[in-house]
Design a protein around this motif. Structure first.
Motif, PDB file in Angstrom:
ATOM      1  N   TYR A 420      39.452  37.311  40.003  1.00 58.86           N
ATOM      2  CA  TYR A 420      37.915  35.461  39.100  1.00 58.86           C
ATOM      3  C   TYR A 420      38.489  35.483  37.410  1.00 58.86           C
ATOM      4  N   ARG A 463      28.084  36.706  29.870  1.00 60.85           N
ATOM      5  CA  ARG A 463      27.411  35.966  30.992  1.00 60.85           C
ATOM      6  C   ARG A 463      28.019  34.518  29.943  1.00 60.85           C
ATOM      7  N   THR A 468      36.204  32.183  34.314  1.00 61.31           N
ATOM      8  CA  THR A 468      36.118  32.448  35.573  1.00 61.31           C
ATOM      9  C   THR A 468      37.519  31.189  35.295  1.00 61.31           C
ATOM     10  N   LEU A 477      31.410  31.874  42.687  1.00 61.06           N
ATOM     11  CA  LEU A 477      30.991  33.236  42.233  1.00 61.06           C
ATOM     12  C   LEU A 477      30.711  32.592  40.519  1.00 61.06           C
ATOM     13  N   THR A 478      29.499  33.117  39.958  1.00 63.10           N
ATOM     14  CA  THR A 478      29.364  32.598  38.382  1.00 63.10           C
ATOM     15  C   THR A 478      30.093  34.360  37.724  1.00 63.10           C
ATOM     16  N   THR A 479      30.097  33.982  36.947  1.00 59.19           N
ATOM     17  CA  THR A 479      29.806  35.097  36.143  1.00 59.19           C
ATOM     18  C   THR A 479      28.626  35.886  35.835  1.00 59.19           C
ATOM     19  N   ASP A 481      27.523  37.086  39.058  1.00 58.03           N
ATOM     20  CA  ASP A 481      27.750  38.133  39.820  1.00 58.03           C
ATOM     21  C   ASP A 481      28.962  38.872  39.822  1.00 58.03           C
ATOM     22  N   ILE A 482      29.842  38.706  38.896  1.00 58.31           N
ATOM     23  CA  ILE A 482      31.256  39.057  38.326  1.00 58.31           C
ATOM     24  C   ILE A 482      30.333  41.187  37.046  1.00 58.31           C
ATOM     25  N   LYS A 484      27.608  41.901  37.298  1.00 56.16           N
ATOM     26  CA  LYS A 484      26.919  43.439  38.041  1.00 56.16           C
ATOM     27  C   LYS A 484      27.903  43.920  38.677  1.00 56.16           C
ATOM     28  N   LYS A 485      28.954  43.706  39.090  1.00 59.36           N
ATOM     29  CA  LYS A 485      30.549  44.409  39.758  1.00 59.36           C
ATOM     30  C   LYS A 485      30.845  45.491  38.858  1.00 59.36           C
TER      31      LYS A 485
END
Length: 527
Positions: A420, A463, A468, A477-479, A481-482, A484-485
């Protein structure tokens, strides 16, 4: 021989003789020599070692810190009978060698017969008879002993060495109360937005700049102006428009007549950038030429007009705002300029009960003025203290792992990154993560930084530094979300990150043998 006597904790009543190589105290049996089963102790909590004849204890970036004689410390020279507290474990340090040396000095001063006139003075005789290694008691003047422990980063060295002074430590200890008072004063005007406020304060005392993104009517301008009042800062606001010129921000030379001489001369008229807190409202609505006028001020804390360079007053902080939904007629900030902002702060909708309070307060005639909590000099001192706070290798390794995990070109990058992310974060992200974590520790009155501080600062720091690709955009998917993962996937450094690779010692020998083996292999291949 030095030893420690446990006075509290699992080993209470036991005594341990310290080896000359020192020990590492922690909860993990793999990462420490002295493993203590205590939930308040980190895996690698502190090291106790001998350096230049002195015993030193150093906190290794633990979560709960290390105390000596009731004071939180980073690195300390221990003296006999010093009480060390780590979690719920306490022990008393005893240096028998230092006590023996002191007794020898006393005996030498009483029993040594007078020397001839051409002999060395008595003081030099003592140094010749006694081993030159100084004792811990000799490093601290008697007048300073009541303020023990003897913190090395203290009075013995001037403040320009980058080490914290007693005044710095006192301000940090009070900062937790100051932070609560700042929140209370701002809450008189701004309802909610606790996370936004904390991130702005972190960025400010870390010496960075922030990009504030939120919908219209989220009280972004009011928040910044209120912070300026509470921190006693000179505040200016500039509404960025398509026709705004660099001179409208920096200032310009004006031709005027000298009333005394009658001659014409140029006089520089300062622009709004000459302040402590500049709000660049809707920065993406002005052309790149005007946006770039802020770059020198943000990075160098100075501006150039004509052939003259002007230094801006300290502290200087730029907070720029953007509207995330309206892009028509705007000039998006280039990536290089986005990277200059330490934080990208998202201002979201208020909660339901907060919005009820906002409507009730703003539709009445009641006006509340917040009170000043800190002055500009204290803010400057806090910015200097943030730079002085040490960070353990454990935290630095975690920062490097997290930042490098955002770069898809590495083979060991996580699968989510390769899938991503198009472009990862650069080295400035790691620098800002460490500074932001230090600032968070200061706001909470701590002088140690943990990996949890890094995780709390990861989203606003990363952020705007991650780009992406189409796959992320297509899946929504936002930055954020990525990130956090990635925080969930990237673990703190383990034992394998601290074990030295023995192959590096024999590497030169292996390289020397390779040329001799190569011809043999070639002959075998020919046959």
């Amino acid at each position: 021989m030095a030893e420690i006597i446990f006075t509290a904790g699992p080993y209470e009543g036991n005594k341990l003789e310290l080896p000359e190589t020192g020990i590492v105290i922690g909860r993990s049996q793999e990462l420490s020599n002295l493993a203590i089963n205590d939930g308040q102790i980190s895996s690698r909590h502190a090291s106790l070692r001998r350096e230049n004849g002195k015993w030193i204890i150093e906190d290794l970036g633990s979560s709960n810190g290390t105390e000596v004689n009731g004071m939180p410390v980073k690195i300390v020279e221990l003296k006999t009978n010093d009480k060390v507290t780590i979690g719920s474990t306490s022990f008393t340090f005893i240096d028998n060698i230092a006590e023996t040396a002191q007794e020898a000095v006393l005996v030498a001063s009483l029993e040594t017969p007078p020397e001839p006139q051409d002999a060395l003075p008595p003081e030099e005789n003592k140094q010749a008879e006694i081993p030159p290694a100084p004792t811990p008691q000799e490093t601290v003047p008697p007048a300073q002993e009541p303020t023990a422990p003897n913190i090395i980063t203290n009075k013995e060295k001037p403040s320009d060495t980058g080490l914290a002074t007693e005044e710095d430590l006192a301000l940090v200890q009070k900062m937790k109360d100051y932070t609560v008072a700042i929140r209370n004063e701002i809450s008189k005007v701004i309802v909610g937005q606790r996370e936004v406020l904390d991130q702005v304060l972190m960025c400010m005392i870390a010496g960075g700049h922030a990009l504030l993104i939120g919908l219209p009517g989220m009280a972004k301008t009011l928040t910044v102006s209120t912070i300026a009042k509470v921190l006693d800062m000179k505040f200016k606001r500039v509404q960025f428009t398509p026709d705004l010129m660099p001179t409208d921000i920096i200032g310009s030379d004006v031709l005027e007549t000298n009333k005394q001489t009658g001659e014409k001369e140029f006089r520089f008229i300062k622009g709004p950038i000459f302040c402590n807190l500049l709000l660049a409202d809707e920065i993406n609505r002005t052309p790149p030429k005007t946006q770039a006028a802020l770059l020198e001020a943000m990075q160098e804390k100075r501006v150039t007009a004509g052939n003259t360079t002007y230094t801006l007053d300290k502290p200087f902080f730029v907070l720029a705002t953007q509207n995330p939904i309206e892009q028509e007629g705007t000039y998006p900030l280039p990536e290089a300029q986005l990277d200059r902002f330490m934080f990208n702060i998202w201002v979201d909708y208020p909660l339901q009960h907060e919005e009820e309070q906002i409507i009730a307060a703003t539709t009445s005639g009641k006006v509340v003025e917040p009170q000043k909590i800190l002055d500009r000099n204290q803010v400057i001192q806090l910015q200097e203290v943030v730079r002085k706070i040490p960070v353990s290798d454990h935290v630095v390794k975690y920062v490097i792992k997290l930042v490098r995990a955002t770069r898809p070109q590495y083979e060991d990058a996580p699968q989510i990154t390769k899938t991503y992310i198009g472009t990862g974060a650069g080295p400035r992200a790691g620098q800002n993560l460490v500074l932001a974590a230090k600032a968070r520790a200061v706001l909470e009155g701590r002088i140690h930084v943990s990996c949890n501080d890094i995780r709390r600062a990861a989203i606003p720091v990363l952020r705007h530094r991650i780009i992406t690709n189409f796959a992320a955009d297509s899946e929504g998917l936002t930055t954020m979300d990525i990130i956090k993962k990635l925080i969930e996937e990237i673990k703190e450094p383990g034992a394998e990150d601290y074990v030295p690779a023995p192959a590096t010692i024999n590497q030169p020998q292996q390289q020397a043998q390779q040329p001799k083996q190569a011809p043999v292999d070639n002959k075998k291949k020919k046959r």
